[in-house]
Write a protein that holds these residues in place. Structure first.
Motif, mmCIF file in Angstrom:
data_model
loop_
_atom_site.group_PDB
_atom_site.id
_atom_site.type_symbol
_atom_site.label_atom_id
_atom_site.label_comp_id
_atom_site.label_asym_id
_atom_site.label_seq_id
_atom_site.Cartn_x
_atom_site.Cartn_y
_atom_site.Cartn_z
ATOM 1 N N GLN A 194 1.616 -1.738 12.897
ATOM 2 C CA GLN A 194 0.691 -1.711 12.408
ATOM 3 C C GLN A 194 0.428 -0.613 10.505
ATOM 4 O OE1 GLN A 194 -3.911 -2.630 13.960
ATOM 5 N NE2 GLN A 194 -2.120 -2.095 16.049
ATOM 6 N N TYR A 202 6.674 -3.994 6.851
ATOM 7 C CA TYR A 202 5.554 -3.308 7.521
ATOM 8 C C TYR A 202 6.056 -4.130 8.838
ATOM 9 C CZ TYR A 202 0.443 -2.832 8.411
ATOM 10 O OH TYR A 202 -0.913 -3.339 9.075
ATOM 11 N N LEU A 209 -7.190 -5.071 -0.308
ATOM 12 C CA LEU A 209 -6.246 -4.400 0.464
ATOM 13 C C LEU A 209 -6.878 -2.571 0.963
ATOM 14 C CD1 LEU A 209 -2.966 -5.538 1.313
ATOM 15 C CD2 LEU A 209 -4.167 -5.467 3.274
ATOM 16 N N ILE A 210 -6.827 -2.172 2.273
ATOM 17 C CA ILE A 210 -7.017 -0.854 1.865
ATOM 18 C C ILE A 210 -6.758 0.027 2.912
ATOM 19 C CG2 ILE A 210 -9.546 -1.003 3.290
ATOM 20 C CD1 ILE A 210 -9.995 0.968 1.312
ATOM 21 N N GLN A 211 -5.142 0.884 3.026
ATOM 22 C CA GLN A 211 -4.976 1.613 3.545
ATOM 23 C C GLN A 211 -5.680 1.817 4.634
ATOM 24 O OE1 GLN A 211 -2.114 4.377 2.193
ATOM 25 N NE2 GLN A 211 -0.406 4.268 3.263
ATOM 26 N N THR A 261 -9.853 -12.962 6.518
ATOM 27 C CA THR A 261 -9.092 -11.159 6.929
ATOM 28 C C THR A 261 -8.241 -11.778 7.337
ATOM 29 O OG1 THR A 261 -10.477 -9.581 7.564
ATOM 30 C CG2 THR A 261 -10.980 -11.113 8.741
ATOM 31 N N ARG A 262 -7.777 -10.124 8.482
ATOM 32 C CA ARG A 262 -7.009 -10.160 9.578
ATOM 33 C C ARG A 262 -7.750 -9.873 10.685
ATOM 34 N NH1 ARG A 262 -2.420 -8.555 4.903
ATOM 35 N NH2 ARG A 262 -1.828 -10.387 3.906
ATOM 36 N N MET A 263 -7.430 -10.053 12.099
ATOM 37 C CA MET A 263 -7.584 -10.118 13.214
ATOM 38 C C MET A 263 -6.887 -9.800 14.076
ATOM 39 S SD MET A 263 -9.811 -12.634 14.938
ATOM 40 C CE MET A 263 -9.851 -11.909 16.393
ATOM 41 N N ARG A 264 -7.299 -8.659 15.107
ATOM 42 C CA ARG A 264 -6.841 -8.355 16.672
ATOM 43 C C ARG A 264 -6.833 -9.073 17.811
ATOM 44 N NH1 ARG A 264 -8.239 -2.213 14.846
ATOM 45 N NH2 ARG A 264 -6.027 -1.505 14.097
ATOM 46 N N LEU A 288 0.849 -1.758 -0.207
ATOM 47 C CA LEU A 288 0.202 0.501 0.047
ATOM 48 C C LEU A 288 1.261 1.350 -0.216
ATOM 49 C CD1 LEU A 288 -2.753 -1.682 2.794
ATOM 50 C CD2 LEU A 288 -2.665 -0.427 -0.044
ATOM 51 N N PHE A 299 -7.524 -6.360 5.297
ATOM 52 C CA PHE A 299 -7.505 -7.155 4.369
ATOM 53 C C PHE A 299 -8.221 -8.248 3.882
ATOM 54 C CE2 PHE A 299 -6.349 -11.563 3.029
ATOM 55 C CZ PHE A 299 -5.608 -12.006 2.483
ATOM 56 N N VAL A 307 -6.260 3.548 9.361
ATOM 57 C CA VAL A 307 -6.505 2.808 10.866
ATOM 58 C C VAL A 307 -6.465 2.267 11.248
ATOM 59 C CG1 VAL A 307 -4.699 5.002 11.332
ATOM 60 C CG2 VAL A 307 -6.850 5.020 11.668
ATOM 61 N N MET A 308 -7.929 1.741 11.326
ATOM 62 C CA MET A 308 -8.607 0.638 11.731
ATOM 63 C C MET A 308 -8.395 0.895 13.433
ATOM 64 S SD MET A 308 -11.000 -0.888 9.743
ATOM 65 C CE MET A 308 -11.772 -1.850 10.823
ATOM 66 N N ILE A 361 -10.786 -6.347 13.523
ATOM 67 C CA ILE A 361 -10.225 -6.101 11.968
ATOM 68 C C ILE A 361 -8.955 -5.546 11.861
ATOM 69 C CG2 ILE A 361 -10.461 -5.834 9.856
ATOM 70 C CD1 ILE A 361 -12.048 -8.951 10.964
ATOM 71 N N ALA A 362 -7.464 -6.283 11.625
ATOM 72 C CA ALA A 362 -6.612 -5.191 11.790
ATOM 73 C C ALA A 362 -5.969 -4.038 10.961
ATOM 74 C CB ALA A 362 -5.382 -6.428 11.389
ATOM 75 N N ALA A 363 -5.636 -3.578 11.314
ATOM 76 C CA ALA A 363 -5.324 -1.813 10.536
ATOM 77 C C ALA A 363 -4.705 -2.095 9.562
ATOM 78 C CB ALA A 363 -4.181 -1.427 10.802
ATOM 79 N N ASN A 364 -5.423 -1.472 8.217
ATOM 80 C CA ASN A 364 -5.214 -2.027 6.624
ATOM 81 C C ASN A 364 -6.375 -2.618 5.809
ATOM 82 O OD1 ASN A 364 -3.485 0.960 6.479
ATOM 83 N ND2 ASN A 364 -1.725 -1.186 7.938
ATOM 84 N N ASN A 406 -2.022 -8.430 16.795
ATOM 85 C CA ASN A 406 -2.126 -7.202 15.856
ATOM 86 C C ASN A 406 -2.283 -7.043 14.487
ATOM 87 O OD1 ASN A 406 -1.959 -5.247 18.152
ATOM 88 N ND2 ASN A 406 0.018 -3.573 17.129
#
Lengths: 238, 153, 106
Positions: free
Chosen positions: A187, A182, C23-25, B115-118, A43, C72, C27-28, C67-70, B66
């Motif tokens: 994050q 990254y 994928l999107i930028q 997806t990706r999670m915290r 990104l 996916f 901060v979440m 959901i994590a930052a950026n 994270n």
């Protein structure tokens, strides 16, 4: 291209018995770096690609693909030892007569990322310039100097105990081949200087300000130490 | 007159007490969140999901909470007659139980979501799928989050 | 405009199931994180994602702060006919972004 990068990575690891910290990561995090469509660092690369044109870099340098190999040759010497981020800032200030993007800003990281990507898979090769010798010696001295309330040097973890564990985390050999990268913890994207600050506050010592010559000296030492290993930018690390 | 060491331990005890108090005060806010089971039953409208036909793929041991990759796949032909309507993921110990709810149908071709999670801490996750026949299926996974030694700050 | 990466094949055979990665930028920001001054950073997340294939929704997702930052997201769809895929992310503070990609079905 990716395969080539990996092959070089493995070559670097086996031929010279040095190991990128890529090898220490979980398969999931490795996959995140390996697949461009899954790598969040891309990104910033895309951002950098857009900035390359909009910020006027293309006016002199043409297509960013022409920067192939450039990131592998830093830090270099130009009046003083200079890292890639410093070079980008200097270019903006001296040639474009504009205020450079601040160090560690998203814009600065994005430009460094897209330039770094052009060298992915290329062996790290900082110039063998005699004018860099004092900074190289200073970098090595800083790397071996005990510091902070924990009275630890970089070398005590990353040379003497590399491959062992500190709590749950493996200690890497500290080859900065993938910056900017990254970091899942951050994050977001960050530079080697941000990582060095982490290490310094980690041993409870006062970090240098961003852009300090001490960081450039340490980077110079580390990149010379990593010479021949493949550039991984934009890497992913936990 | 207490000795310096005693008074220091007194300070430490007070500091520890304040720390415990902070934990106690912080707890009720987290305890207000619906439990994992309530969240799942909220999604299913009270129906017990069957433990079959769902794969919840997440590393059992993660390097950093994270950004944890997670994939949910549901066995289904994904035809007009027989498909998955929704897939939801819930957690046990984050501040909120909900992670993601996907809506899909036969045009998705495959009932699969990544997806990706915290993860705030080590905990259990439950993935639930709502099928076109009105039934629910689920799978769970336990994840251990290790704390990194060298974090920023 | 947030940077977006969308990965999908340019062409597909009719009936083929293709995988899409996005994928999107962003901060979440969870709404739970204390800042240096002790105040809590207000929530700022993407709450909704949708993929429309020739104006028909084929996949959608509601996202929580977990959901994590950026963010996916990877999902699939059946290549039915040539056309346009529209990807829309919406969220807190009026966040809305749509990207389109064309898909040729042979």
């Amino acid at each position: 291209m990716r395969r080539l990068a990996l092959a070089l990575l493995l070559l670097g690891a086996t031929a010279e018995a040095r190991e990128s910290s890529f090898a220490l990561m979980s398969p999931e995090t490795q996959a995140m770096q390996r697949e461009d469509s899954a790598n969040p660092g891309m990104l910033w690369v895309e951002e950098g690609r857009a900035l390359w044109d909009s910020a006027g870099c293309a006016g002199c340098h043409g297509d960013v693909a022409g920067m192939r190999g450039v990131a592998a040759r830093y830090p270099a010497f130009d009046a003083a030892p200079i890292d890639l981020a410093g070079r980008i800032a200097q270019c903006q200030e001296a040639r474009q007569h504009r205020t450079p993007f601040p160090r560690e800003s998203e814009e600065a990281l994005a430009l460094a990322a897209v330039i770094g990507l052009q060298s992915r898979g290329i062996p790290v090769n900082p110039p063998d310039d005699p004018r860099l010798a004092p900074a190289l010696a200073r970098g090595e001295a800083l790397y071996r100097e005990r510091r902070g309330q924990l009275d630890l040097s970089c070398a005590q973890c990353h040379d003497a105990n590399a491959g062992r564990h500190l709590a749950g985390s493996p200690i890497p050999e500290a080859h900065p081949t993938g910056y900017p990268l990254y970091r899942l913890e951050w994050q977001g994207m960050g530079s080697l200087q941000r990582r060095l600050r982490n290490c310094m506050t980690g041993v409870r010592s006062e970090p240098y300000a961003y852009g300090a010559p001490e960081y450039v000296a340490i980077e110079l030492f580390l990149m010379r130490r990593a010479a021949g290993m493949a550039v991984e930018t934009p890497a992913v690390r936990p | 007159m207490s000795s310096p060491s005693l008074s220091r331990s007194g300070i430490e005890r007070r500091a520890l007490g304040a720390g415990l108090l902070a934990v106690v005060l912080a707890r009720p806010a987290r305890a207000d969140r619906p439990g994992l089971r309530e969240a799942v039953l909220g999604f299913t409208g009270g129906a017990e999901p069957a433990e079959a036909g769902v794969t919840l793929d997440i590393p059992p041991l993660v390097e950093n909470g994270n950004t944890v990759p997670v994939t949910i796949a549901v066995e289904s032909p994904m035809t007009d007659a027989e498909h998955v309507l929704r897939i939801a993921l819930f957690n046990e110990r984050n501040p909120q139980p909900h992670v993601v709810t996907a809506r899909l149908g036969p045009r998705a071709g495959r009932a699969r979501l990544s997806t990706r999670m915290r993860l705030a801490t080590s905990q259990r996750l439950v993935a639930v799928a709502e099928m076109s026949d009105g039934s629910f299926r689920a799978a769970n996974a336990d994840v251990i989050v290790t704390l990194a030694a060298c974090v920023e700050g | 405009m947030a940077r977006v990466l969308i990965n999908l094949p340019r062409t597909a055979r009719r009936g083929e199931v293709i995988e899409i990665r996005t994928l999107i930028q962003h901060v979440m920001e969870t709404g739970y994180r204390p800042r240096a001054d002790g105040s809590v950073a207000p929530r700022d997340i993407i709450t909704h994602f949708a993929c429309l294939y020739n104006n028909e929704e084929v996949f959608a997702a509601e996202l929580a702060p977990a959901i994590a930052a950026n963010p996916f997201l990877s999902f699939s769809l059946v290549a039915a006919e040539s056309g346009i895929l529209a990807f829309t992310w919406t969220g807190d503070n009026g966040f809305e972004q749509t990207e389109t990609r064309s898909l040729t079905v042979t």
